[in-house]
Design a protein around this motif. Structure first.
Motif, PDB file in Angstrom:
ATOM      1  N   GLU A  68      14.905  11.884  -4.802  1.00  0.00           N
ATOM      2  CA  GLU A  68      14.112  10.712  -5.179  1.00  0.00           C
ATOM      3  C   GLU A  68      12.764  10.723  -4.451  1.00  0.00           C
ATOM      4  O   GLU A  68      11.711  10.481  -5.050  1.00  0.00           O
ATOM      5  N   LEU A  69      12.807  11.024  -3.168  1.00  0.00           N
ATOM      6  CA  LEU A  69      11.594  11.057  -2.354  1.00  0.00           C
ATOM      7  C   LEU A  69      10.632  12.136  -2.847  1.00  0.00           C
ATOM      8  O   LEU A  69       9.440  11.877  -3.060  1.00  0.00           O
ATOM      9  N   LEU A  70      11.135  13.343  -3.019  1.00  0.00           N
ATOM     10  CA  LEU A  70      10.271  14.464  -3.384  1.00  0.00           C
ATOM     11  C   LEU A  70       9.709  14.314  -4.790  1.00  0.00           C
ATOM     12  O   LEU A  70       8.536  14.621  -5.037  1.00  0.00           O
ATOM     13  N   SER A  71      10.529  13.851  -5.733  1.00  0.00           N
ATOM     14  CA  SER A  71      10.042  13.714  -7.113  1.00  0.00           C
ATOM     15  C   SER A  71       8.978  12.628  -7.212  1.00  0.00           C
ATOM     16  O   SER A  71       7.995  12.765  -7.948  1.00  0.00           O
ATOM     17  N   LEU A  72       9.146  11.550  -6.449  1.00  0.00           N
ATOM     18  CA  LEU A  72       8.138  10.488  -6.455  1.00  0.00           C
ATOM     19  C   LEU A  72       6.870  10.949  -5.739  1.00  0.00           C
ATOM     20  O   LEU A  72       5.750  10.650  -6.178  1.00  0.00           O
ATOM     21  N   ASN A  73       7.047  11.686  -4.658  1.00  0.00           N
ATOM     22  CA  ASN A  73       5.886  12.232  -3.950  1.00  0.00           C
ATOM     23  C   ASN A  73       5.093  13.170  -4.862  1.00  0.00           C
ATOM     24  O   ASN A  73       3.859  13.155  -4.869  1.00  0.00           O
ATOM     25  N   ASP A  74       5.793  14.001  -5.648  1.00  0.00           N
ATOM     26  CA  ASP A  74       5.135  14.880  -6.619  1.00  0.00           C
ATOM     27  C   ASP A  74       4.281  14.065  -7.591  1.00  0.00           C
ATOM     28  O   ASP A  74       3.138  14.412  -7.885  1.00  0.00           O
ATOM     29  N   LYS A  75       4.871  13.001  -8.100  1.00  0.00           N
ATOM     30  CA  LYS A  75       4.181  12.158  -9.078  1.00  0.00           C
ATOM     31  C   LYS A  75       2.912  11.551  -8.484  1.00  0.00           C
ATOM     32  O   LYS A  75       1.848  11.548  -9.117  1.00  0.00           O
ATOM     33  N   VAL A  76       3.022  11.071  -7.265  1.00  0.00           N
ATOM     34  CA  VAL A  76       1.868  10.478  -6.571  1.00  0.00           C
ATOM     35  C   VAL A  76       0.768  11.511  -6.379  1.00  0.00           C
ATOM     36  O   VAL A  76      -0.416  11.250  -6.630  1.00  0.00           O
ATOM     37  N   PHE A  77       1.151  12.699  -5.945  1.00  0.00           N
ATOM     38  CA  PHE A  77       0.154  13.735  -5.667  1.00  0.00           C
ATOM     39  C   PHE A  77      -0.491  14.248  -6.954  1.00  0.00           C
ATOM     40  O   PHE A  77      -1.719  14.409  -7.031  1.00  0.00           O
ATOM     41  N   ASP A  90     -16.091  12.025  -8.002  1.00  0.00           N
ATOM     42  CA  ASP A  90     -15.618  10.637  -7.925  1.00  0.00           C
ATOM     43  C   ASP A  90     -14.974  10.389  -6.561  1.00  0.00           C
ATOM     44  O   ASP A  90     -13.883  10.886  -6.271  1.00  0.00           O
ATOM     45  N   ALA A  91     -15.633   9.597  -5.734  1.00  0.00           N
ATOM     46  CA  ALA A  91     -15.170   9.372  -4.354  1.00  0.00           C
ATOM     47  C   ALA A  91     -13.804   8.681  -4.315  1.00  0.00           C
ATOM     48  O   ALA A  91     -13.015   8.904  -3.395  1.00  0.00           O
ATOM     49  N   THR A  92     -13.525   7.853  -5.317  1.00  0.00           N
ATOM     50  CA  THR A  92     -12.229   7.141  -5.346  1.00  0.00           C
ATOM     51  C   THR A  92     -11.076   8.132  -5.354  1.00  0.00           C
ATOM     52  O   THR A  92     -10.117   7.999  -4.579  1.00  0.00           O
ATOM     53  N   TYR A  93     -11.180   9.132  -6.217  1.00  0.00           N
ATOM     54  CA  TYR A  93     -10.067  10.071  -6.350  1.00  0.00           C
ATOM     55  C   TYR A  93     -10.127  11.210  -5.343  1.00  0.00           C
ATOM     56  O   TYR A  93      -9.114  11.850  -5.084  1.00  0.00           O
ATOM     57  N   ASP A  98      -6.881  13.025  -0.843  1.00  0.00           N
ATOM     58  CA  ASP A  98      -6.728  13.257   0.599  1.00  0.00           C
ATOM     59  C   ASP A  98      -5.525  12.493   1.139  1.00  0.00           C
ATOM     60  O   ASP A  98      -4.740  13.014   1.943  1.00  0.00           O
ATOM     61  N   ARG A  99      -5.371  11.259   0.700  1.00  0.00           N
ATOM     62  CA  ARG A  99      -4.239  10.452   1.161  1.00  0.00           C
ATOM     63  C   ARG A  99      -2.918  11.042   0.676  1.00  0.00           C
ATOM     64  O   ARG A  99      -1.934  11.098   1.420  1.00  0.00           O
ATOM     65  N   ALA A 100      -2.902  11.504  -0.571  1.00  0.00           N
ATOM     66  CA  ALA A 100      -1.678  12.086  -1.123  1.00  0.00           C
ATOM     67  C   ALA A 100      -1.311  13.370  -0.388  1.00  0.00           C
ATOM     68  O   ALA A 100      -0.127  13.657  -0.170  1.00  0.00           O
ATOM     69  N   SER A 101      -2.309  14.150  -0.001  1.00  0.00           N
ATOM     70  CA  SER A 101      -2.056  15.396   0.730  1.00  0.00           C
ATOM     71  C   SER A 101      -1.458  15.106   2.101  1.00  0.00           C
ATOM     72  O   SER A 101      -0.496  15.755   2.531  1.00  0.00           O
ATOM     73  N   SER A 102      -2.017  14.126   2.794  1.00  0.00           N
ATOM     74  CA  SER A 102      -1.479  13.748   4.110  1.00  0.00           C
ATOM     75  C   SER A 102      -0.071  13.170   3.977  1.00  0.00           C
ATOM     76  O   SER A 102       0.802  13.427   4.816  1.00  0.00           O
ATOM     77  N   LEU A 103       0.153  12.415   2.912  1.00  0.00           N
ATOM     78  CA  LEU A 103       1.478  11.846   2.669  1.00  0.00           C
ATOM     79  C   LEU A 103       2.507  12.955   2.476  1.00  0.00           C
ATOM     80  O   LEU A 103       3.630  12.872   2.989  1.00  0.00           O
TER      81      LEU A 103
END
Length: 601
Positions: A68-77, A90-93, A98-103
Motif C-alpha cells: 500500500e505504501l509503495l504503490s501510493l508513493n509511486d502514484k505521488v511521484f 513550471d516552478a510549482t511542479y 523535489d518533495r516527491a523525491s525526498s519522500l
C-alpha cells in the motif's frame, strides 16, 4: 539549421493531443492528501519492526502495508514528475517533484528493515508461515528470491544506512548530469549556408546528418574538443561511479560489481560474456554494412562523423499523427483482437501526450504507476521515425497494462532486462508491415537501412559499451588506476575493434566515453542488446507460427516480475542461456543487409 519558429505554449496545444493526468489527481490538493498519507503510512509501518516473526498474520500485515505504501508513493511521484515534464520551467511542479523525491527516500528508509528481519526468521518457520496462509502464499516467489540473496543482505541497521546513502551515492552521476545538461557549452560552426550556428546537444545529430561533410566534421570536432577540455573532471566523475559500484559489491559480498548487478536478475556472468563474444564473432557483418555505407556515400574514407548522415535519403512523406495511429494499429494486428482493443483504448483515452511545447521534456517514454493506467510522452514531428516511436512506446505501455491487470503489486514491476522486449516486438512488426507496402525503391531502401541502423545502434554499439564497462570495472577491481588517458585508450581500442576495418577511427572518438549518460547506470546497456535480440526472435515466431506464438507472448506480457527474466523469456520461446537468440537476430541483420545490397546495386 535551427528553426526560428517558436514552440507553442502548453496551453496552446489542443487538449485532444494531451495526456490526461487528471485521471491520477484532478487537482493538486488531492496530491497533497496522498503525500500526507504516504508519510503517515511510512510511520505506521515502522511500528511493525521487531514483530514479523510473531506469526504468519503479522508478516502478511507487513507485506500488505508495504504494498500500500509503495504503490501510493509511486502514484505521488509519477504525477509530480509527469506534471513537471509537461513544462520543466513550471516552478510549482519542480517543487512537487523535489518533495516527491525526498519522500521516496524516506519511504525506502522506513521499509529497509523488512527484508533483513524477515530473513532472520528460521527458513523452515518462514516457509511454514507461507504454506499455511493462502494470502501470504502470493509472496512465495518474492520470499524465495530474498532467501536466494540472503548472503548479500545485511543487518537491519546496515540496510538502513545503505538506504540512507542513496542520495549521496549518485553524486558522481549528478555532477555529470549537471555538467552535461546545464554547464557544457559548445563553439559555433558554420552551417551549410555559411551561417554561424552554436552547436548544442540537440543540434548535434542534425549536424552529423548534414549532407555537407565539412559541417559534419566541424560539429564532431566541436563536441569532442569541448569534452576534452574537462577530461580530468569527467574521468574523476566516471571513476567515482565505478568505485561506488565496487564499494556496494564488496559490502554485499559479491566477487565483482558485474556479478552484483547481474544477480539482481539472477543472471550469470556467462549471459553477459556470451553476448559480447557472439557479437564479436559477427563483427564482419558490421564491417560489411559499413563498407556498403562508404560505397553508397562515395567516400574514399569513412570517418566516425560519417556514420549518421543518411545513407538513403528519407522519402519525402509527412505522416500526421492520426495516420500514424492507423498504421500502428494495422501493423500490430498479428498480436490479436484483444491486444488491438487495448491499443485503441490507450490511443483514444488520453494516455498519450503527442506534440512538443515550450519547456516539455524531450524524447519519448512510457510510464505510470500500479494505481494508474499507463501514459506515453511523445514529441511527434510527422516523420516515419515518429511512427516507430509511437509503436515502441505503446509496446511498453501495454506491457505494463497487461502486467498490472494480472499481477499483484509485488510483481507489477517487470525487470529492465525484459523491458525493451515488448517495445521492440512492436517495432519489428511495424517494419515487417511497412516493407511490402513501400511505394518506391527509395522508400524500401530507407526502411531497410532504418532497420539496419536499429541493429547497429542497439546491438553492436550497446555491446561495445557493455564491453567498455566490463573492462573499466575490472581495472578498478584489480587495483589499477583509471584516469582520462586510460579511459580514452580503452575506448579508442574498442572503436578500432568494432569499426576499424571499414572506418577511419578518428582520435577524437576516444573521448566519447565522457558524454554517455548510461555509463552512470552501470551494466544497463547490455539489456538493450538482449532485449532487441529477444524481440526479433519473438516477432519472427508471431509472424510464422501465428496464434500459438501470440498466446505465449501475451502470457509473457501478463507475467510482470513474477519470475526471473530468463524464465519469463522462455515462456515466449527465447532461451538467452544460449547464444542462439543473439545469433538468430544477427542472422536477421545479415538477411536485411543482403536485401539492401541487392536493392542498391
Amino acid at each position: 539549421m535551427a528553426s526560428n519558429k517558436a514552440l507553442p505554449k502548453r496551453q496552446d496545444i489542443d487538449s485532444k493531443f494531451k495526456w490526461k493526468l487528471e485521471d491520477i489527481y484532478s487537482d493538486n490538493s488531492l496530491w497533497e492528501q496522498d503525500f500526507k498519507k504516504v508519510k503517515e503510512l511510512a510511520e505506521q509501518i515502522k511500528d511493525l519492526q521487531g514483530k514479523l516473526a510473531e506469526s504468519a498474520q503479522r508478516l502478511l500485515e507487513c507485506f500488505k502495508k508495504s504494498d500500500e505504501l509503495l504503490s501510493l508513493n509511486d502514484k505521488v511521484f509519477v504525477y509530480a514528475r509527469m506534471k513537471r515534464d509537461e513544462n520543466n520551467g513550471d516552478a510549482t511542479y519542480q517543487a512537487l517533484t523535489d518533495r516527491a523525491s525526498s519522500l521516496a527516500t524516506e519511504v525506502f528508509a522506513a521499509i529497509s528493515y523488512i527484508v533483513p528481519e524477515m530473513l532472520s526468521i528460521p527458513e523452515e518457520t518462514l516457509l511454514s508461515y507461507v504454506n499455511s496462509d493462502k494470502e501470504l502464499s502470493v509472496y512465495m516467489f518474492s520470499i524465495k528470491e530474498n532467501l536466494r540473496q540472503k548472503e548479500h543482505i545485511l543487518s537491519e541497521k546496515e540496510e538502513q544506512i545503505l538506504a540512507m546513502s542513496a542520495e549521496i551515492s549518485d553524486i558522481g552521476g549528478d555532477v555529470f548530469t549537471m555538467f552535461n545538461n546545464a554547464d557544457i557549452k559548445f563553439p559555433y560552426i558554420k552551417d551549410e549556408e555559411g551561417e554561424e550556428i552554436e552547436v548544442t546537444k540537440g543540434r548535434y545529430i542534425a549536424f552529423l546528418e548534414s549532407k555537407d561533410r565539412r559541417v559534419r566534421k566541424d560539429a564532431f570536432e566541436a563536441v569532442y574538443s569541448s569534452y576534452k577540455k574537462m577530461k580530468n573532471t569527467l574521468a574523476a566523475s566516471l571513476t567515482g561511479n565505478v568505485k561506488k559500484n565496487r564499494f556496494y559489491s564488496l559490502v554485499r559480498k559479491y566477487p565483482s560489481a558485474l556479478e552484483a548487478s547481474l544477480d539482481n536478475d539472477n543472471i550469470s556472468v556467462d549471459v553477459y560474456t556470451t553476448l559480447i563474444d557472439t557479437v564479436n564473432k559477427n563483427l564482419p557483418l558490421l564491417d560489411r554494412y559499413l563498407k556498403l555505407r562508404k560505397k553508397v556515400l562515395k567516400l574514399d574514407e569513412l570517418h566516425m562523423y560519417d556514420l549518421y548522415v543518411p545513407m538513403v535519403e528519407e522519402f519525402d512523406k509527412k505522416i500526421p499523427y492520426e495516420e500514424a495511429r492507423t498504421i500502428v494499429a494495422e501493423a500490430l494486428k498479428p498480436l490479436g483482437e484483444e491486444y488491438i482493443g487495448y491499443l485503441q483504448k490507450g490511443m483514444n483515452s488520453a494516455w498519450i501526450d503527442v506534440y512538443e511545447n515550450e519547456g516539455k521534456t524531450s524524447g519519448a517514454y512510457a510510464w505510470g504507476a500500479y494505481k494508474t493506467h499507463p501514459y506515453v510522452l511523445l514529441n511527434y514531428q510527422n516523420k516515419i521515425n515518429d511512427v516507430f516511436t509511437l509503436a515502441h512506446e505503446m509496446g511498453h505501455a501495454l506491457h505494463s497494462y497487461y502486467t498490472n491487470m494480472t499481477q499483484p503489486y509485488v510483481y507489477s514491476e517487470y525487470k529492465i532486462f525484459v523491458a525493451e522486449v515488448a517495445s521492440t516486438v512492436n517495432e519489428s512488426l511495424l517494419m515487417r508491415y511497412l516493407l511490402p507496402r513501400a511505394s518506391s525503391k527509395q522508400e524500401k531502401a530507407y526502411l531497410l537501412n532504418h532497420y539496419l541502423e536499429e541493429f547497429r545502434g542497439t546491438v553492436f554499439r550497446q555491446v561495445m559499451f557493455a564491453e567498455f564497462e566490463k573492462i573499466i570495472h575490472e581495472k578498478v577491481e584489480q587495483g589499477e588506476a583509471l584516469n582520462a588517458q586510460e579511459l580514452s585508450d580503452i575506448y579508442y581500442g574498442l572503436n578500432k575493434k568494432y569499426f576499424g576495418e571499414a572506418v577511419t577511427v578518428d582520435e577524437d572518438i576516444a573521448m566519447e566515453w565522457s558524454r554517455i549518460p548510461h555509463f552512470y547506470s552501470s551494466f544497463y546497456v547490455y539489456k538493450y542488446a538482449t532485449g532487441f535480440s529477444s524481440a526479433t526472435a519473438i516477432a519472427e515466431k508471431i509472424l510464422t507460427e501465428g496464434k500459438p506464438a501470440v498466446d505465449k507472448y501475451l502470457e509473457f506480457l501478463k507475467s510482470g516480475g513474477s519470475n526471473y527474466p530468463l524464465e519469463l523469456l522462455k515462456i515466449a520461446g527465447v532461451d538467452l542461456s544460449t547464444p542462439q537468440p543473439i545469433q538468430d537476430a544477427l542472422n536477421v541483420f545479415e538477411k536485411t543487409l543482403d536485401e539492401l545490397e541487392e536493392l542498391l546495386k
